[in-house]
Design a protein around this motif. Sequence first.
Motif, PDB file in Angstrom:
ATOM      1  N   MET A 144      -6.213   7.853  14.253  1.00 36.98           N
ATOM      2  CA  MET A 144      -5.948   6.700  15.127  1.00 36.98           C
ATOM      3  C   MET A 144      -6.980   5.588  14.916  1.00 36.98           C
ATOM      4  SD  MET A 144      -3.114   7.076  16.438  1.00 36.98           S
ATOM      5  CE  MET A 144      -3.144   5.584  17.387  1.00 36.98           C
ATOM      6  N   THR A 145      -8.140   5.907  14.366  1.00 44.81           N
ATOM      7  CA  THR A 145      -9.132   4.863  14.100  1.00 44.81           C
ATOM      8  C   THR A 145      -8.618   3.860  13.074  1.00 44.81           C
ATOM      9  OG1 THR A 145     -10.191   6.208  12.390  1.00 44.81           O
ATOM     10  CG2 THR A 145     -11.073   6.382  14.631  1.00 44.81           C
ATOM     11  N   HIS A 146      -7.640   4.259  12.259  1.00 45.14           N
ATOM     12  CA  HIS A 146      -7.062   3.353  11.274  1.00 45.14           C
ATOM     13  C   HIS A 146      -6.164   2.299  11.913  1.00 45.14           C
ATOM     14  CE1 HIS A 146      -8.461   6.580   8.711  1.00 45.14           C
ATOM     15  NE2 HIS A 146      -8.213   5.847   7.640  1.00 45.14           N
ATOM     16  N   TYR A 147      -5.842   2.494  13.190  1.00 40.55           N
ATOM     17  CA  TYR A 147      -4.957   1.569  13.908  1.00 40.55           C
ATOM     18  C   TYR A 147      -5.694   0.755  14.961  1.00 40.55           C
ATOM     19  CZ  TYR A 147      -1.343   4.314  11.668  1.00 40.55           C
ATOM     20  OH  TYR A 147      -0.563   4.941  10.733  1.00 40.55           O
ATOM     21  N   LEU A 148      -7.012   0.674  14.858  1.00 40.21           N
ATOM     22  CA  LEU A 148      -7.802  -0.135  15.785  1.00 40.21           C
ATOM     23  C   LEU A 148      -8.204  -1.423  15.106  1.00 40.21           C
ATOM     24  CD1 LEU A 148     -10.174   2.606  17.271  1.00 40.21           C
ATOM     25  CD2 LEU A 148      -8.051   1.720  18.242  1.00 40.21           C
ATOM     26  N   ASP A 149      -7.963  -2.561  15.781  1.00 40.91           N
ATOM     27  CA  ASP A 149      -8.384  -3.824  15.193  1.00 40.91           C
ATOM     28  C   ASP A 149      -9.880  -4.029  15.419  1.00 40.91           C
ATOM     29  OD1 ASP A 149      -8.673  -4.688  17.810  1.00 40.91           O
ATOM     30  OD2 ASP A 149      -6.912  -5.986  17.779  1.00 40.91           O
ATOM     31  N   ARG A 150     -10.389  -5.164  14.991  1.00 42.09           N
ATOM     32  CA  ARG A 150     -11.836  -5.424  15.067  1.00 42.09           C
ATOM     33  C   ARG A 150     -12.385  -5.390  16.485  1.00 42.09           C
ATOM     34  NH1 ARG A 150     -13.921  -8.058  10.228  1.00 42.09           N
ATOM     35  NH2 ARG A 150     -12.192  -8.373   8.813  1.00 42.09           N
ATOM     36  N   ASN A 159       0.877  -1.163   0.000  1.00 39.98           N
ATOM     37  CA  ASN A 159       0.000   0.000   0.000  1.00 39.98           C
ATOM     38  C   ASN A 159       0.913   1.211   0.000  1.00 39.98           C
ATOM     39  OD1 ASN A 159      -1.539   2.239   0.626  1.00 39.98           O
ATOM     40  ND2 ASN A 159      -2.966   1.084   1.887  1.00 39.98           N
ATOM     41  N   GLN A 160       1.077   1.812  -1.171  1.00 41.30           N
ATOM     42  CA  GLN A 160       2.039   2.899  -1.324  1.00 41.30           C
ATOM     43  C   GLN A 160       1.623   4.151  -0.550  1.00 41.30           C
ATOM     44  OE1 GLN A 160       3.146   3.236  -5.383  1.00 41.30           O
ATOM     45  NE2 GLN A 160       4.917   4.509  -4.948  1.00 41.30           N
ATOM     46  N   CYS A 161       0.363   4.301  -0.206  1.00 41.46           N
ATOM     47  CA  CYS A 161      -0.079   5.447   0.602  1.00 41.46           C
ATOM     48  C   CYS A 161       0.642   5.469   1.951  1.00 41.46           C
ATOM     49  CB  CYS A 161      -1.581   5.396   0.844  1.00 41.46           C
ATOM     50  SG  CYS A 161      -2.582   5.445  -0.643  1.00 41.46           S
ATOM     51  N   LEU A 162       0.905   4.269   2.491  1.00 44.56           N
ATOM     52  CA  LEU A 162       1.515   4.172   3.813  1.00 44.56           C
ATOM     53  C   LEU A 162       2.973   4.621   3.813  1.00 44.56           C
ATOM     54  CD1 LEU A 162      -0.031   0.793   4.980  1.00 44.56           C
ATOM     55  CD2 LEU A 162      -0.787   3.124   5.478  1.00 44.56           C
ATOM     56  N   SER A 163       3.593   4.727   2.640  1.00 41.20           N
ATOM     57  CA  SER A 163       4.986   5.176   2.599  1.00 41.20           C
ATOM     58  C   SER A 163       5.112   6.635   3.030  1.00 41.20           C
ATOM     59  CB  SER A 163       5.579   4.974   1.206  1.00 41.20           C
ATOM     60  OG  SER A 163       4.904   5.774   0.264  1.00 41.20           O
ATOM     61  N   CYS A 164       4.022   7.393   3.005  1.00 43.94           N
ATOM     62  CA  CYS A 164       4.041   8.778   3.492  1.00 43.94           C
ATOM     63  C   CYS A 164       3.107   8.994   4.683  1.00 43.94           C
ATOM     64  CB  CYS A 164       3.620   9.741   2.389  1.00 43.94           C
ATOM     65  SG  CYS A 164       4.794   9.889   1.047  1.00 43.94           S
ATOM     66  N   HIS A 165       1.955   8.326   4.701  1.00 43.53           N
ATOM     67  CA  HIS A 165       0.917   8.663   5.681  1.00 43.53           C
ATOM     68  C   HIS A 165       0.897   7.792   6.930  1.00 43.53           C
ATOM     69  CE1 HIS A 165      -0.878  11.723   3.140  1.00 43.53           C
ATOM     70  NE2 HIS A 165      -0.727  10.898   2.119  1.00 43.53           N
ATOM     71  N   ASP A 166       1.691   6.736   6.998  1.00 47.37           N
ATOM     72  CA  ASP A 166       1.764   5.921   8.213  1.00 47.37           C
ATOM     73  C   ASP A 166       2.339   6.776   9.338  1.00 47.37           C
ATOM     74  OD1 ASP A 166       1.406   3.466   9.583  1.00 47.37           O
ATOM     75  OD2 ASP A 166       3.564   3.101   9.457  1.00 47.37           O
ATOM     76  N   TRP A 167       1.929   6.520  10.561  1.00 51.59           N
ATOM     77  CA  TRP A 167       2.348   7.364  11.689  1.00 51.59           C
ATOM     78  C   TRP A 167       3.860   7.416  11.850  1.00 51.59           C
ATOM     79  CZ3 TRP A 167       5.192   5.551  15.777  1.00 51.59           C
ATOM     80  CH2 TRP A 167       5.272   4.169  15.930  1.00 51.59           C
ATOM     81  N   SER A 168       4.558   6.363  11.435  1.00 52.54           N
ATOM     82  CA  SER A 168       6.012   6.324  11.613  1.00 52.54           C
ATOM     83  C   SER A 168       6.760   7.156  10.570  1.00 52.54           C
ATOM     84  CB  SER A 168       6.500   4.878  11.569  1.00 52.54           C
ATOM     85  OG  SER A 168       6.206   4.307  10.313  1.00 52.54           O
ATOM     86  N   THR A 200      -3.231  -0.838  17.711  1.00 48.69           N
ATOM     87  CA  THR A 200      -2.049  -1.551  17.235  1.00 48.69           C
ATOM     88  C   THR A 200      -1.048  -0.555  16.644  1.00 48.69           C
ATOM     89  OG1 THR A 200      -2.926  -1.883  15.010  1.00 48.69           O
ATOM     90  CG2 THR A 200      -3.452  -3.575  16.644  1.00 48.69           C
ATOM     91  N   ASP A 201       0.170  -1.001  16.370  1.00 47.43           N
ATOM     92  CA  ASP A 201       1.191  -0.143  15.764  1.00 47.43           C
ATOM     93  C   ASP A 201       1.134  -0.149  14.243  1.00 47.43           C
ATOM     94  OD1 ASP A 201       2.217   0.723  18.150  1.00 47.43           O
ATOM     95  OD2 ASP A 201       3.775  -0.817  18.244  1.00 47.43           O
ATOM     96  N   HIS A 202       0.356  -1.030  13.661  1.00 47.02           N
ATOM     97  CA  HIS A 202       0.237  -1.103  12.211  1.00 47.02           C
ATOM     98  C   HIS A 202      -1.225  -0.880  11.815  1.00 47.02           C
ATOM     99  CE1 HIS A 202      -0.403  -5.121  13.843  1.00 47.02           C
ATOM    100  NE2 HIS A 202      -1.253  -5.279  12.848  1.00 47.02           N
ATOM    101  N   ASN A 261       6.246  15.187   5.843  1.00 47.30           N
ATOM    102  CA  ASN A 261       5.355  16.355   5.904  1.00 47.30           C
ATOM    103  C   ASN A 261       3.974  16.030   5.319  1.00 47.30           C
ATOM    104  OD1 ASN A 261       4.760  18.941   6.680  1.00 47.30           O
ATOM    105  ND2 ASN A 261       5.467  19.871   4.771  1.00 47.30           N
ATOM    106  N   ALA A 262       3.452  14.864   5.662  1.00 40.88           N
ATOM    107  CA  ALA A 262       2.151  14.401   5.178  1.00 40.88           C
ATOM    108  C   ALA A 262       1.206  14.236   6.363  1.00 40.88           C
ATOM    109  CB  ALA A 262       2.311  13.067   4.462  1.00 40.88           C
ATOM    110  N   PRO A 263      -0.092  14.380   6.156  1.00 35.87           N
ATOM    111  CA  PRO A 263      -1.035  14.148   7.253  1.00 35.87           C
ATOM    112  C   PRO A 263      -0.952  12.706   7.750  1.00 35.87           C
ATOM    113  CG  PRO A 263      -2.145  15.170   5.384  1.00 35.87           C
ATOM    114  CD  PRO A 263      -0.770  14.797   4.928  1.00 35.87           C
ATOM    115  N   THR A 264      -1.012  12.545   9.053  1.00 40.69           N
ATOM    116  CA  THR A 264      -0.985  11.220   9.661  1.00 40.69           C
ATOM    117  C   THR A 264      -2.384  10.624   9.608  1.00 40.69           C
ATOM    118  OG1 THR A 264       0.692  12.027  11.174  1.00 40.69           O
ATOM    119  CG2 THR A 264      -0.360   9.964  11.751  1.00 40.69           C
ATOM    120  N   LEU A 265      -2.466   9.326   9.453  1.00 40.91           N
ATOM    121  CA  LEU A 265      -3.748   8.642   9.479  1.00 40.91           C
ATOM    122  C   LEU A 265      -4.398   8.830  10.843  1.00 40.91           C
ATOM    123  CD1 LEU A 265      -2.747   5.271   7.823  1.00 40.91           C
ATOM    124  CD2 LEU A 265      -3.840   7.217   6.742  1.00 40.91           C
TER     125      LEU A 265
END
Length: 149
Positions: free
Chosen positions: A102-108, A81-90, A113-115, A96-100
């Motif tokens: 935190m709802t994107h890091y919640l499992d079911r 997922n090439q979007c994560l190369s800039c927008h992942d929290w790490s 989680t960290d991913h 200089n991209a908006p961070t995802l």
Amino acid sequence: MKTFSLIGTLGIAAVLGIGGYALAQQAQVTALRTDPVNAPNRLGPDFQWKGKEGKMQRNYRQQPPLIPHSIAQYQMDLRVNQCLSCHDWSKAGERNAPTLSMTHYLDRSGMETDHIAGTRYFCNQCHVPQADVAPLVSNTFVPSSPAVR
């Protein structure tokens, strides 16, 4: 008598089925998607990046943000997922991209989680590239007020 009514019912069902099939074949239904379902989706000329800078306003509260850049060459599949190369929290800070959110890091089960969660992995489920084009289907939608950024 029961056999006769069963045969009659099956005959009527067959005639209606064939008639419905014939009507469906005559209907000129056009799909919005121009590519076969099993082929990669290509963006038509109306949806190519026009180089508009800045974010477009959202039309309603809770609308996912529109993507303000071209994603025509981005790889997004089960492995990458090439979007994560800039927008992942790490990486967002250094890129200089908006961070995802935190709802994107919640499992079911709601655990953080960290991913990115598997349910949020394919960004285009909710986010689309911004494009100033006419609606595909006419409607009477009016954006909420005040406009949301």
